[in-house]
Every structure is written in C-alpha cells, then in structure tokens.
Write a protein that holds these residues in place. Structure first.
Motif, PDB file in Angstrom:
ATOM      1  N   GLY A  96       6.976  -5.084 -10.831  1.00 38.57           N
ATOM      2  CA  GLY A  96       6.168  -6.195 -10.349  1.00 38.57           C
ATOM      3  C   GLY A  96       6.077  -7.243 -11.438  1.00 38.57           C
ATOM      4  O   GLY A  96       4.995  -7.542 -11.954  1.00 38.57           O
ATOM      5  N   SER A  97       7.236  -7.796 -11.837  1.00 41.79           N
ATOM      6  CA  SER A  97       7.343  -8.597 -13.064  1.00 41.79           C
ATOM      7  C   SER A  97       6.769  -9.999 -12.967  1.00 41.79           C
ATOM      8  O   SER A  97       6.713 -10.703 -13.975  1.00 41.79           O
ATOM      9  N   GLY A  98       6.364 -10.457 -11.780  1.00 39.93           N
ATOM     10  CA  GLY A  98       5.709 -11.753 -11.675  1.00 39.93           C
ATOM     11  C   GLY A  98       6.572 -12.880 -12.194  1.00 39.93           C
ATOM     12  O   GLY A  98       7.719 -13.054 -11.798  1.00 39.93           O
ATOM     13  N   ASP A  99       6.028 -13.657 -13.134  1.00 41.58           N
ATOM     14  CA  ASP A  99       6.765 -14.797 -13.674  1.00 41.58           C
ATOM     15  C   ASP A  99       7.646 -14.430 -14.868  1.00 41.58           C
ATOM     16  O   ASP A  99       8.197 -15.311 -15.527  1.00 41.58           O
ATOM     17  N   GLY A 100       7.770 -13.132 -15.151  1.00 42.22           N
ATOM     18  CA  GLY A 100       8.716 -12.660 -16.159  1.00 42.22           C
ATOM     19  C   GLY A 100       8.237 -12.662 -17.583  1.00 42.22           C
ATOM     20  O   GLY A 100       9.008 -12.350 -18.503  1.00 42.22           O
ATOM     21  N   ARG A 101       6.970 -12.908 -17.838  1.00 43.54           N
ATOM     22  CA  ARG A 101       6.524 -13.063 -19.216  1.00 43.54           C
ATOM     23  C   ARG A 101       6.615 -11.763 -20.022  1.00 43.54           C
ATOM     24  O   ARG A 101       6.927 -11.818 -21.214  1.00 43.54           O
ATOM     25  N   ILE A 102       6.359 -10.613 -19.396  1.00 39.01           N
ATOM     26  CA  ILE A 102       6.493  -9.343 -20.115  1.00 39.01           C
ATOM     27  C   ILE A 102       7.962  -9.077 -20.453  1.00 39.01           C
ATOM     28  O   ILE A 102       8.309  -8.697 -21.577  1.00 39.01           O
ATOM     29  N   VAL A 103       8.839  -9.283 -19.487  1.00 36.74           N
ATOM     30  CA  VAL A 103      10.272  -9.047 -19.698  1.00 36.74           C
ATOM     31  C   VAL A 103      10.815  -9.942 -20.803  1.00 36.74           C
ATOM     32  O   VAL A 103      11.547  -9.495 -21.692  1.00 36.74           O
ATOM     33  N   ILE A 104      10.468 -11.204 -20.769  1.00 30.09           N
ATOM     34  CA  ILE A 104      10.956 -12.158 -21.755  1.00 30.09           C
ATOM     35  C   ILE A 104      10.428 -11.828 -23.142  1.00 30.09           C
ATOM     36  O   ILE A 104      11.167 -11.841 -24.133  1.00 30.09           O
ATOM     37  N   ALA A 105       9.130 -11.486 -23.231  1.00 32.33           N
ATOM     38  CA  ALA A 105       8.554 -11.126 -24.532  1.00 32.33           C
ATOM     39  C   ALA A 105       9.194  -9.866 -25.090  1.00 32.33           C
ATOM     40  O   ALA A 105       9.443  -9.768 -26.292  1.00 32.33           O
ATOM     41  N   ALA A 106       9.467  -8.891 -24.226  1.00 33.58           N
ATOM     42  CA  ALA A 106      10.116  -7.650 -24.667  1.00 33.58           C
ATOM     43  C   ALA A 106      11.537  -7.911 -25.144  1.00 33.58           C
ATOM     44  O   ALA A 106      12.001  -7.329 -26.135  1.00 33.58           O
ATOM     45  N   ALA A 107      12.248  -8.787 -24.439  1.00 35.34           N
ATOM     46  CA  ALA A 107      13.614  -9.118 -24.849  1.00 35.34           C
ATOM     47  C   ALA A 107      13.637  -9.754 -26.231  1.00 35.34           C
ATOM     48  O   ALA A 107      14.551  -9.509 -27.027  1.00 35.34           O
TER      49      ALA A 107
END
Length: 230
Positions: free
Chosen positions: A89-100
């Motif tokens: 449920g990544s929403g606007d992607g902020r967790i994914v981008i920060a993790a990357a």
C-alpha cells in the motif's frame, strides 16, 4: 405638458432602463461567477479524488501520507538491513523512495493507478528510478516471498488476515515493520517512535516458529443447535 415635465418623465424613464440594464449585468456576472466556482470545484475533485480513494480493495484503506517521523522511524529500525524491501500500500511512494536512497532495492504495491504513476514520476525525479519499482496490484493477489524487508501501513481490520499471509509467504530471514497499528498476535522484536509515529518490528523466524493459536468461530446456526441426546 410643459417642457419641464417632459424632461422629468424622460429622465425617469432613462433611470428605469439603466436600472434594468444594471440588474441584467449583475445577473450575468453572478451566473459567470457561479460557473467558475462550480468548474473549479469539479476540477479539484477530479484531481484529488484518485489520491484519497481506497488503496486496497479488500479493506477500505484511504491514502494517508506517512509523516516525516514515520519514514525516519522505518529507516532507523532497518538501518542494519539490506536487500529487497516492499511497501504494501505504497501510496505516493515516499517510503520506497527513501529506502532506495538508503541502498535497498525497493518496490511498492498500490491499487490506485494515479498514485502509482505519481510515485514512478517522483522516483525518476529523485534519481532512484533504477532501484525502485511500483506496481498496480491488490496486495491479496501478490506473493511477497521474494522480499526480505516488509513495510505495511495497515488498519486493524486487515492485520489479522495479513498475519496469516505473511507468515505463510515470507522467508525466515525477513523483517516486518508495521506502522500506525501493530499486528494482533505477533510479539514485536522492538519498537521505535511514539504515538501515531510508532513502528513495530517483527522477526519472521519468531512468528513462523510460533504460529498463533486461533480459535474457530462458530456460526449462529451452530450455536443454536441443541446438543444431541444419547
């Protein structure tokens, strides 16, 4: 009729015509203003609605952006980890981008296509599009077996079933980070933050080795059935 009376009558008629013209002008301006405001509201709804629509189909889960503190808490508890990460449920992607940006090969699963497209654009803009991926998918139809780090911003109604799914699919080396709400039966390894920014960390080896004992709920028909007599 004297010339003075004729002049007064013509002046009065002119004032009446002018008043009627002003009234019509104000009416047209009112209609124009109403149209502009109405059109603006429709446009605002069209833009905003996809971002606040439910992100997950099985449970109504609206998009609520993670706070800066929540993102930092997730990264803090995973600071000694590496490898693959998935945000459910990544929403606007902020967790994914920060993790990357911290070295993870990060993926996000989100049912809302507008949010997925926005996340892809945002990852490209932040320069991490090569180590991120975003998928339009229902979490209940995806296997998470390939991920060693799982992040979930869930709601209480979904956590019970998600326990079963993750316990069945994840490898024993995985870590699960729950944000906002903990899992109902799993015992967290540790926590970070406080209040709405709290995150709970779970070790897959622990919850796979000690599956919760779930009681089978009886149906109302079964409860009403009298005991048989011998």
């Amino acid at each position: 009729m004297s010339q003075e009376e004729l002049f007064l009558d013509s002046t009065h008629a002119g004032h009446c015509k002018s008043g009627t013209g002003d009234s019509r002008s104000r009416s047209r301006l009112g209609l124009l203003a109403t149209g502009v405001v109405g059109g603006s509201l429709v446009a605002l709804y069209a833009v905003a609605a996809p971002f606040v629509a439910p992100a997950l189909r099985k449970v109504c889960l609206p998009f609520v952006p993670a706070t800066t503190a929540q993102v930092e808490n997730v990264l803090t508890v995973l600071r000694a980890r590496s490898g693959t990460l998935v945000d459910i449920g990544s929403g606007d992607g902020r967790i994914v981008i920060a993790a990357a940006k911290r070295g993870f090969q990060a993926s996000g699963f989100e049912l809302n296509p507008w949010l997925v497209w926005y996340s892809r654009y945002k990852a490209w803009r932040e320069g991490v599009h090569r180590c991120t991926s975003f998928h339009i998918s229902d979490l209940w139809k995806v296997s998470f077996a390939q991920y060693s780090n799982v992040v979930i911003f869930g709601v209480p109604q979904m956590m019970d079933q998600l326990e079963l799914k993750l316990a069945e699919e994840l490898p024993s080396t995985a870590k699960v980070v729950a944000c906002r709400f903990p899992f109902p039966t799993w015992v967290p390894e540790h926590t970070a933050g406080e209040g709405i920014d709290t995150v709970w960390v779970y070790d897959a080896l622990t919850f796979k080795s000690h599956p919760p004992q779930r009681t089978t709920k009886t149906t109302p028909e079964e409860e009403d059935t009298p005991d048989s007599q011998t």
